[in-house]
Design an enzyme around this catalytic site. Sequence first.
Site, PDB file in Angstrom:
ATOM      1  N   ARG A  63     -10.891   6.269   1.942  1.00 38.95           N
ATOM      2  CA  ARG A  63     -11.153   7.062   3.141  1.00 38.95           C
ATOM      3  C   ARG A  63     -12.006   8.264   2.804  1.00 38.95           C
ATOM      4  O   ARG A  63     -12.076   8.694   1.648  1.00 38.95           O
ATOM      5  CB  ARG A  63      -9.843   7.573   3.731  1.00 38.95           C
ATOM      6  CG  ARG A  63      -9.068   6.494   4.406  1.00 38.95           C
ATOM      7  CD  ARG A  63      -7.775   7.068   4.913  1.00 38.95           C
ATOM      8  NE  ARG A  63      -7.076   6.080   5.691  1.00 38.95           N
ATOM      9  CZ  ARG A  63      -7.367   5.808   6.954  1.00 38.95           C
ATOM     10  NH1 ARG A  63      -8.319   6.446   7.591  1.00 38.95           N
ATOM     11  NH2 ARG A  63      -6.692   4.870   7.587  1.00 38.95           N
ATOM     12  N   THR A 113       0.833  -1.213   0.000  1.00 36.05           N
ATOM     13  CA  THR A 113       0.000   0.000   0.000  1.00 36.05           C
ATOM     14  C   THR A 113       0.865   1.259   0.000  1.00 36.05           C
ATOM     15  O   THR A 113       0.362   2.350  -0.240  1.00 36.05           O
ATOM     16  CB  THR A 113      -0.967   0.044   1.210  1.00 36.05           C
ATOM     17  OG1 THR A 113      -0.208  -0.068   2.415  1.00 36.05           O
ATOM     18  CG2 THR A 113      -1.981  -1.083   1.140  1.00 36.05           C
ATOM     19  N   GLY A 114       2.146   1.122   0.288  1.00 35.61           N
ATOM     20  CA  GLY A 114       3.073   2.255   0.199  1.00 35.61           C
ATOM     21  C   GLY A 114       3.385   2.573  -1.253  1.00 35.61           C
ATOM     22  O   GLY A 114       3.067   1.793  -2.144  1.00 35.61           O
ATOM     23  N   LYS A 169      -1.131 -10.252   9.634  1.00 35.77           N
ATOM     24  CA  LYS A 169       0.269 -10.685   9.720  1.00 35.77           C
ATOM     25  C   LYS A 169       1.204  -9.536  10.087  1.00 35.77           C
ATOM     26  O   LYS A 169       2.095  -9.698  10.912  1.00 35.77           O
ATOM     27  CB  LYS A 169       0.719 -11.311   8.385  1.00 35.77           C
ATOM     28  CG  LYS A 169       0.249 -12.744   8.221  1.00 35.77           C
ATOM     29  CD  LYS A 169       0.635 -13.326   6.880  1.00 35.77           C
ATOM     30  CE  LYS A 169       2.119 -13.601   6.786  1.00 35.77           C
ATOM     31  NZ  LYS A 169       2.475 -14.189   5.470  1.00 35.77           N
ATOM     32  N   TYR A 204      -7.985  -5.561  11.507  1.00 36.48           N
ATOM     33  CA  TYR A 204      -7.121  -4.413  11.818  1.00 36.48           C
ATOM     34  C   TYR A 204      -7.116  -4.156  13.322  1.00 36.48           C
ATOM     35  O   TYR A 204      -6.053  -4.060  13.953  1.00 36.48           O
ATOM     36  CB  TYR A 204      -7.641  -3.190  11.066  1.00 36.48           C
ATOM     37  CG  TYR A 204      -6.791  -1.952  11.192  1.00 36.48           C
ATOM     38  CD1 TYR A 204      -5.479  -1.933  10.736  1.00 36.48           C
ATOM     39  CD2 TYR A 204      -7.312  -0.780  11.748  1.00 36.48           C
ATOM     40  CE1 TYR A 204      -4.707  -0.789  10.829  1.00 36.48           C
ATOM     41  CE2 TYR A 204      -6.553   0.370  11.837  1.00 36.48           C
ATOM     42  CZ  TYR A 204      -5.253   0.363  11.384  1.00 36.48           C
ATOM     43  OH  TYR A 204      -4.489   1.501  11.482  1.00 36.48           O
ATOM     44  N   SER A 246       1.550  -1.197   7.845  1.00 35.76           N
ATOM     45  CA  SER A 246       0.228  -1.839   7.918  1.00 35.76           C
ATOM     46  C   SER A 246      -0.703  -1.191   6.912  1.00 35.76           C
ATOM     47  O   SER A 246      -0.667   0.028   6.743  1.00 35.76           O
ATOM     48  CB  SER A 246      -0.406  -1.673   9.305  1.00 35.76           C
ATOM     49  OG  SER A 246      -1.700  -2.263   9.313  1.00 35.76           O
ATOM     50  N   ASP A 302       9.542  -7.126   3.327  1.00 34.37           N
ATOM     51  CA  ASP A 302       8.307  -7.445   4.037  1.00 34.37           C
ATOM     52  C   ASP A 302       8.668  -7.691   5.503  1.00 34.37           C
ATOM     53  O   ASP A 302       9.386  -8.640   5.807  1.00 34.37           O
ATOM     54  CB  ASP A 302       7.685  -8.699   3.412  1.00 34.37           C
ATOM     55  CG  ASP A 302       6.326  -9.027   4.000  1.00 34.37           C
ATOM     56  OD1 ASP A 302       6.056  -8.590   5.145  1.00 34.37           O
ATOM     57  OD2 ASP A 302       5.552  -9.721   3.334  1.00 34.37           O
ATOM     58  N   ALA A 354       2.985   2.169  15.964  1.00 34.52           N
ATOM     59  CA  ALA A 354       1.839   2.924  15.461  1.00 34.52           C
ATOM     60  C   ALA A 354       0.591   2.119  15.761  1.00 34.52           C
ATOM     61  O   ALA A 354       0.301   1.123  15.100  1.00 34.52           O
ATOM     62  CB  ALA A 354       1.968   3.142  13.956  1.00 34.52           C
TER      63      ALA A 354
HETATM   64  N1  UDP Z   1     -17.133   7.788   4.744  1.00 32.01           N
HETATM   65  C1  UDP Z   1     -18.115   8.296   3.953  1.00 32.01           C
HETATM   66  N2  UDP Z   1     -17.927   8.295   2.583  1.00 32.01           N
HETATM   67  C2  UDP Z   1     -16.805   7.796   1.992  1.00 32.01           C
HETATM   68  C3  UDP Z   1     -15.792   7.290   2.810  1.00 32.01           C
HETATM   69  C4  UDP Z   1     -15.978   7.283   4.195  1.00 32.01           C
HETATM   70  O1  UDP Z   1     -19.143   8.772   4.436  1.00 32.01           O
HETATM   71  O2  UDP Z   1     -16.727   7.819   0.751  1.00 32.01           O
HETATM   72  C5  UDP Z   1     -17.339   7.777   6.198  1.00 32.01           C
HETATM   73  C6  UDP Z   1     -17.090   6.437   6.878  1.00 32.01           C
HETATM   74  O3  UDP Z   1     -18.250   5.640   6.848  1.00 32.01           O
HETATM   75  C7  UDP Z   1     -16.707   6.852   8.290  1.00 32.01           C
HETATM   76  C8  UDP Z   1     -16.016   8.202   8.075  1.00 32.01           C
HETATM   77  O4  UDP Z   1     -16.405   8.666   6.780  1.00 32.01           O
HETATM   78  O5  UDP Z   1     -17.863   7.043   9.072  1.00 32.01           O
HETATM   79  C9  UDP Z   1     -14.508   8.130   8.110  1.00 32.01           C
HETATM   80  O6  UDP Z   1     -14.110   7.101   7.259  1.00 32.01           O
HETATM   81  P1  UDP Z   1     -12.596   6.765   6.941  1.00 32.01           P
HETATM   82  O7  UDP Z   1     -12.608   5.611   6.009  1.00 32.01           O
HETATM   83  O8  UDP Z   1     -11.895   7.986   6.492  1.00 32.01           O
HETATM   84  O9  UDP Z   1     -11.950   6.341   8.326  1.00 32.01           O
HETATM   85  P2  UDP Z   1     -12.469   5.509   9.602  1.00 32.01           P
HETATM   86  O10 UDP Z   1     -12.602   6.556  10.647  1.00 32.01           O
HETATM   87  O11 UDP Z   1     -13.791   4.861   9.322  1.00 32.01           O
HETATM   88  O12 UDP Z   1     -11.388   4.549   9.858  1.00 32.01           O
END
Ligand code: UDP
Length: 319
Positions: free
Chosen positions: A189, A38-39, A94, A148, A78, A59, A117
Amino acid sequence: MFKPRVLITGGAGFLGSHLCERFLAEEYEVICMDNLITGDLGNVEHLFREKDFHFEQRDVTEYIHVPGRLDAILHFASPASPIDYLELPIQTLKVGSLGTHKALGLAKAKRARFLLASTSECYGDPNVHPQSEDYWGNVNPVGPRGVYDEAKRFAEAMTMAYHRYHDVETRIVRIFNTYGPRMRLNDGRALPAFMSQALEGRPLTVFGDGEQTRSFCYVDDLVDGIYRLLRSNEVLPTNIGNPAEMTILEFANKVLEITGSQSTIDFKPLPEDDPKVRQPDITKARAVLDWEPRVDLDTGLRRTLAYFQTRLAEGGTLA
Ligand code: UDP
């Protein structure tokens, strides 16, 4: 005089690459290790010209050997976005378990200080709000996020065991939602999704009713907290994050405002076990590290927008 040497696993990732930069600026020799699942080498390409920067494609779940002295190890390898660990569940387990064990073994052998982290995901879908470090969490071990959350909880237990039984100097940071340049454009995200959708004029995909909350920290603030934690004497987990909490719908509207986009909002189903609230209690970081975030959301989002615009102009792949 020798410079201190630091190994950063996951060094080519979003947070790892910012840490590499910070430690170079603090006059460390930096060994960046990453398997590039993912990097992205693009995150550290500009560092290859630095004589104190070294890159190893490796790895960390396999035996790791680093010749010479090591003063510190920062274990950041991770997958870390919900989409990534849903796609890479075994690798996530892992690297949190076997990878942490290998990195701790290396710290023990080198007598290096070790920083793990960890994550606010240790609190799961929390019943206590805001979350302070003494809350043990509400995690579903068999849900999609379990790979996770439990890997990181195991990693914390392993780190404490190496501290207690092998006298390794250890530090644990619980990282809350962080954003900034070098987030992957398509990691699913909230911020990369909303920003790329806004810039392309597509609807912003808000999950659920958007009333779930998060608290977003700008990456430079996070890195500063981690740097201070490494140099402190604090062994028990420490939250680092920005306590400015907002709903995801408010966050989506903020992205629309900063980007000046006319995009609409499209409500989509809420993913399973998506935490309803999240906000760090940073009383401890304030007291022990004299740390608190300095970059407000508007400033941080503008800096991040500049990065996304550049990547888009280069033809980057979007969410
Ligand atoms: N989220 C969203 N739309 C997206 C992506 C994420 O509404 O396209 C919401 C997700 O359901 C969560 C929040 O934004 O409630 C933050 O999501 P993210 O994946 O950034 O991180 P999380 O805090 O869930 O690890």
